[in-house]
Design a protein around this motif. Structure first.
Motif, PDB file in Angstrom:
ATOM      1  N   UNK A   7       0.855  -1.180   0.000  1.00  0.00           N
ATOM      2  CA  UNK A   7       0.000   0.000   0.000  1.00  0.00           C
ATOM      3  C   UNK A   7       0.893   1.233   0.000  1.00  0.00           C
ATOM      4  N   UNK A   8       0.721   2.090  -0.992  1.00  0.00           N
ATOM      5  CA  UNK A   8       1.588   3.242  -1.184  1.00  0.00           C
ATOM      6  C   UNK A   8       0.793   4.542  -1.012  1.00  0.00           C
ATOM      7  N   UNK A   9       1.188   5.334  -0.033  1.00  0.00           N
ATOM      8  CA  UNK A   9       0.621   6.666   0.194  1.00  0.00           C
ATOM      9  C   UNK A   9       1.449   7.643  -0.628  1.00  0.00           C
ATOM     10  N   UNK A  35       0.995  15.895   4.613  1.00  0.00           N
ATOM     11  CA  UNK A  35      -0.196  15.044   4.624  1.00  0.00           C
ATOM     12  C   UNK A  35       0.089  13.733   5.343  1.00  0.00           C
ATOM     13  N   UNK A  36       1.248  13.145   5.093  1.00  0.00           N
ATOM     14  CA  UNK A  36       1.647  11.907   5.762  1.00  0.00           C
ATOM     15  C   UNK A  36       1.678  12.103   7.275  1.00  0.00           C
ATOM     16  N   UNK A  47       0.376   0.786   8.055  1.00  0.00           N
ATOM     17  CA  UNK A  47       1.047  -0.179   7.188  1.00  0.00           C
ATOM     18  C   UNK A  47       1.411   0.351   5.817  1.00  0.00           C
ATOM     19  N   UNK A  48       1.004   1.571   5.510  1.00  0.00           N
ATOM     20  CA  UNK A  48       1.306   2.139   4.195  1.00  0.00           C
ATOM     21  C   UNK A  48       2.774   2.545   4.102  1.00  0.00           C
ATOM     22  N   UNK A  49       3.279   2.489   2.895  1.00  0.00           N
ATOM     23  CA  UNK A  49       4.621   2.981   2.565  1.00  0.00           C
ATOM     24  C   UNK A  49       4.462   4.414   2.077  1.00  0.00           C
TER      25      UNK A  49
END
Length: 145
Positions: free
Chosen positions: A38-40, A46-47, A54-56
């Motif tokens: 899962x890629x943000x 924003x991050x 669990x997002x990258x």
């Protein structure tokens, strides 16, 4: 109307091949073996504001330069950004595809993740808001579709 049922089958099959939704991503992540990365694709501010656990984190502008070093080539990649009013996940998915990876876009983005009542991680831990009754049944986090 000029399309045929065959055209519709092709179109909707392609939609499902290249897109997923927040409920399906949540279910996969909860399984412990989602089968994707899962890629943000949002920026640093924003991050820091909140992300899917669990997002990258890999902002769209950095995918071409850093993607090959950070992404496992085996599982597909699922990209997300802010929400339906933003095409950032689409641009990120295109950048990932250009690197040669299998990729899907998570429709709804983090906006619908939050609106459906799923947890959001910050540096202080994971927070969850009640589900928005305009996007998800209030009796449970499922749309039964």
């Amino acid at each position: 109307m000029t399309n045929t049922s065959s055209d519709a089958v092709s179109y909707f099959t392609a939609q499902l091949e290249f897109r997923t939704d927040v409920a399906d991503v949540h279910t996969a992540l909860e399984s412990g073996a989602p089968g994707f990365t899962l890629l943000d694709s949002r920026g640093d501010a924003a991050w820091a504001q909140g992300r899917i656990p669990g997002a990258l984190h890999l902002p769209t502008a950095e995918i071409a330069r850093r993607g090959a070093a950070l992404l496992d080539p085996a599982p597909p990649v699922v990209t997300y950004c802010w929400g339906p009013g933003c095409d950032g996940a689409t641009r990120a998915a295109l950048a990932v595809a250009k690197l040669g990876y299998r990729v899907k876009e998570m429709i709804g983005g983090i906006e619908y993740w939050i609106r459906e009542g799923f947890g959001v991680e910050t540096d202080d831990g994971v927070a969850r808001r009640p589900a928005d009754p305009l996007t998800s049944p209030v009796a449970g986090i499922t749309c039964d579709c």
